[in-house]
Design a protein around this motif. Sequence first.
Motif, mmCIF file in Angstrom:
data_model
loop_
_atom_site.group_PDB
_atom_site.id
_atom_site.type_symbol
_atom_site.label_atom_id
_atom_site.label_comp_id
_atom_site.label_asym_id
_atom_site.label_seq_id
_atom_site.Cartn_x
_atom_site.Cartn_y
_atom_site.Cartn_z
ATOM 1 N N SER A 75 22.485 -28.608 -22.070
ATOM 2 C CA SER A 75 21.709 -28.597 -21.059
ATOM 3 C C SER A 75 21.797 -30.114 -21.236
ATOM 4 O O SER A 75 20.875 -30.738 -20.503
ATOM 5 N N PHE A 76 22.336 -30.889 -21.805
ATOM 6 C CA PHE A 76 22.753 -32.180 -21.184
ATOM 7 C C PHE A 76 22.488 -33.113 -20.520
ATOM 8 O O PHE A 76 22.490 -33.860 -20.399
ATOM 9 N N GLY A 117 17.019 -39.519 -30.877
ATOM 10 C CA GLY A 117 18.301 -38.974 -31.760
ATOM 11 C C GLY A 117 17.202 -39.403 -33.279
ATOM 12 O O GLY A 117 16.698 -40.482 -33.332
ATOM 13 N N GLN A 118 18.159 -39.375 -34.468
ATOM 14 C CA GLN A 118 17.171 -40.093 -35.676
ATOM 15 C C GLN A 118 17.386 -42.026 -35.584
ATOM 16 O O GLN A 118 17.237 -42.173 -36.900
ATOM 17 N N ASP A 153 16.039 -37.334 -21.495
ATOM 18 C CA ASP A 153 14.756 -37.703 -20.880
ATOM 19 C C ASP A 153 14.638 -36.702 -19.857
ATOM 20 O O ASP A 153 15.672 -36.649 -18.927
ATOM 21 N N ARG A 154 14.056 -36.385 -19.018
ATOM 22 C CA ARG A 154 14.260 -35.236 -18.219
ATOM 23 C C ARG A 154 14.000 -35.444 -17.148
ATOM 24 O O ARG A 154 14.314 -35.152 -15.712
ATOM 25 N N GLY A 155 13.517 -36.357 -16.627
ATOM 26 C CA GLY A 155 13.898 -36.944 -15.459
ATOM 27 C C GLY A 155 14.365 -37.914 -14.851
ATOM 28 O O GLY A 155 15.733 -38.438 -15.337
ATOM 29 N N VAL A 201 15.925 -30.444 -26.465
ATOM 30 C CA VAL A 201 17.611 -30.945 -26.553
ATOM 31 C C VAL A 201 16.965 -31.551 -28.186
ATOM 32 O O VAL A 201 16.549 -32.205 -27.934
ATOM 33 N N GLN A 202 18.349 -31.434 -28.676
ATOM 34 C CA GLN A 202 18.249 -32.387 -29.863
ATOM 35 C C GLN A 202 19.392 -33.344 -29.881
ATOM 36 O O GLN A 202 20.452 -32.962 -29.475
ATOM 37 N N LEU A 203 19.254 -34.154 -30.379
ATOM 38 C CA LEU A 203 20.256 -35.602 -30.885
ATOM 39 C C LEU A 203 20.987 -35.778 -31.486
ATOM 40 O O LEU A 203 19.796 -36.323 -32.462
#
Length: 121
Positions: A26-27, A112-113, A97-99, A1-3
Amino acid sequence: VQLQASGGGLVQTGDSLRLSCIGSQSFSTFAVGWFRQAPGKDREIIGGIIKGGGSTYYADSMKGRFAISRDNAKNTAYLQMNNLKPEDTAVYYCAADRGTIATMLRGADYWGQGTLVTVSS
């Protein structure tokens, strides 16, 4: 995912500011956290929110003036900051994070940036 974090800027002491973190996809399958890094200092944990948004965690030093929320329908997480102080000046980052929140705080999968918040006295 990009943030993509946004919403930073120059504010005065006592002001409020809301930062946004928009995810690309898929946020809702990611725990999301907020961190900050002030000039010359280590990165600090602000807190995090679980995938469904029903539970949050805050670092002890961040409790009271900061609130994290999310709107999965908009693929967006928020950091509401109230009564801002000059010591809140920092680059603010969101991470995913996926967790769980715990795994995210130990080492997030995605970052993210950052968006700069400057609080003038």
